[in-house]
Design a protein around this motif. Sequence first.
Motif: not given
Length: 749
Positions: A127-137, A217-222, A235-246
């Motif tokens: 998503x363009x955040x080449x550096x200072x970024x990480x993702x937590x699942x 997951x949450x993606x953090x760019x510091x 900084x930016x914290x981008x939080x995704x909510x789990x998809x509902x059970x299908x």
Amino acid sequence: MKKKLIWLYLIFVIHYALSAQDSLKVGRIDGKIIDKETQQAISGATIRIINSKLGAISDKTGNFSIKNVPIGRYSLSASILGYEGQTISDFIVVTKRTNILNFELSPQIFKTDEIIVKPEFFQKEQNGNIISSSTIGYNELRISPGMPDLFKRIQFMPGISRSAESSSALIVRGGDPEENLTLIENIEVASPFHFSSMNGNLVNGSTSIIEPKLVQDVSISSGGFSAKYGDRLSSVSNIKIKEPEKNTLNADLSLDLAGLSAFISSPISNEISFTIAARRGILDLMLKMMDEKFTSRTYDFHTKILYEPTNLHSISFYALYAQDQIKGSQNDDFGEETTYSDLRKSQYSFGINWKYLFADNAYMIFTPYSNNTDWEMEHGKEYNKDAVIDKNLEKTNGLKTEFFYKYDEISKISFGFDIKSISADYFKKSDIDTMANGDIVSAYLIDFSSPKTIKSSAFLEYHISPFEWAKFNLGIRHDYFEYVNKSVFNPRLSASFKINENLNLNLASGLFTQFPQFYKIFMDQSNKALKPAESIHFISGIDYLINEISQIKLELFYKNFNKLAVQLADSAKVLQSSGRGRAYGIELSYIRQMSDNLYLLCNYTYSNSERKDTISDSFYKFKYDRPHSFNLMLTYKLGDWWEFGLTAAYSSGSPYTPMNLNTRRFENGNWYCDKGKRNSERLPDYFRIDCRAERRFVFEEWNLRAYLDLWNLSNNKNIFEYTWNQDFSKKKGQVLFPFMPIIGIAAEI
């Protein structure tokens, strides 16, 4: 002897029976494989459970299903020619649940003629955040010891530290918590914490309003984040909510110190599914049992509804509501005075994300959204409870879009805009007051309602990889705020160079701006003249892949601040854009992804953060300066159902302004004392160790998780502030959490 043999026989039979029972318990893994860049479904991808013969092939819609999977803990991989493989570890399969696992594969810029199957635990952000970024699942969030709180987990990432023992707000590379952007499901949330004010004391936010079990997951760019994100400096914290059970109904009920929470996810039809989660804090109930007069109460509610009429269209609705109140009277630390406080806050946010894959190499996201935050506070002495009244109501309705087009294998473009209507009501009243040094603060009353005003932004990014060893992101962003009639342009640039198969050099620089907050503007009408604050980021770093499961990162950063809004006197209502600042440092981090039952994250940060109020002033230590910070997080799995976690955190103490006891004096029946040099002393260093043991029990019709947390294992007295008695003869350090054992349980249906 015969009795011993009988007991041994019974133990053997019971163990064999339980083992046989487990062998008959099976679950199912469903998921989808998509292109991380274009969001298109990938058909023909191979999904396999590592160290087993089980697997599947994704169909033309990208979906896959692996049935009759014995319960347990697994690592799964996905691979296909033309894409980098991806491996996800620590995935738990239990009975009576369809376990959801989605993969997003990154295209190989220069394709080979063969598939090399190997674990790929580390993937570059797309998503363009080449550096200072990480993702937590989710799996990394689940076993973290301490309060089950998303942002307290983020505080263990490199360059990020806690603002206070009781706070979930983030200090990112020496910046202010107000400089951080939080997005949940692509919707900006101004205050993602309980008990956070809207008047500059955002640091008071004690716990997150987001239940960790909701998070995919949450993606953090510091720092150095792309032009897609703006109106923030740090900084930016981008939080995704789990998809509902299908496929099946899933439900959880849990009880711990964070509160009583319930969660349900289920399909409604082949195209529609939903998730609902609600949580009620129990701290007020515990305080009442202890006969405390000062109590707090929290609620939060989340829902996500997903509608997928075709493989090209996905429409999701997300909404959150949070409410909290803290109310009561309490004596000061020296038993000399009783104060009263009543703080109430409610907020809601909701929006719709419509994703349309209108071409094989392009998509658009269309997001209408709304936010409302209502914050009120009354504070005073017991005999004058409303000496201070503070109210802030902000409403936002907006629309944002994003378009992505992949021109060819080496170049792509993304652009979009965001326009929102904002209205705000601000009321502040204070009786006449006397400061610690004897200065009189006049009584004042501010009652202001703004007409609806517009904030708008647009961004354009060009991503190009002309060589296998080089990648560039070039961006430009424009922001406009109608109420102050100012606009800004922010150029951004980042690059990554592959030195060899395992080593990358990363660079980023750009201009970041932030418009003044409403509460600052409303303090006085002349504050409309405040300029947007500016920060220029310079970042360089390397990441080295030690092996397929371990990575080390080293980053250097420098941030220069200009046009910061400052208050030149403690009681001043008129602010000036004369503030300057700088923050610089170095970060070293090591991460070992879950493999052989062990996960390890550790990092060290050295930083320096300074500010000054005018260009001619000398720099002073910023209140969020933390020169040294060390974080450790470790998780160990024993078999399929036992988990052990440990976290350790150390940081330098926060700067604070001491009292100059040489000026201590008694005048007109009261004691007074002047302040010392600004932020010239520090609180004691912060240190805390938490650990957790968790056991999962799997039954035929349901599952149970039980855990024991040991907070502040070393019983360290972490002082977050000092208070003085009325004659300034005694100083007392405020400490929140001693050693505490905590038990929690969660039932899964």
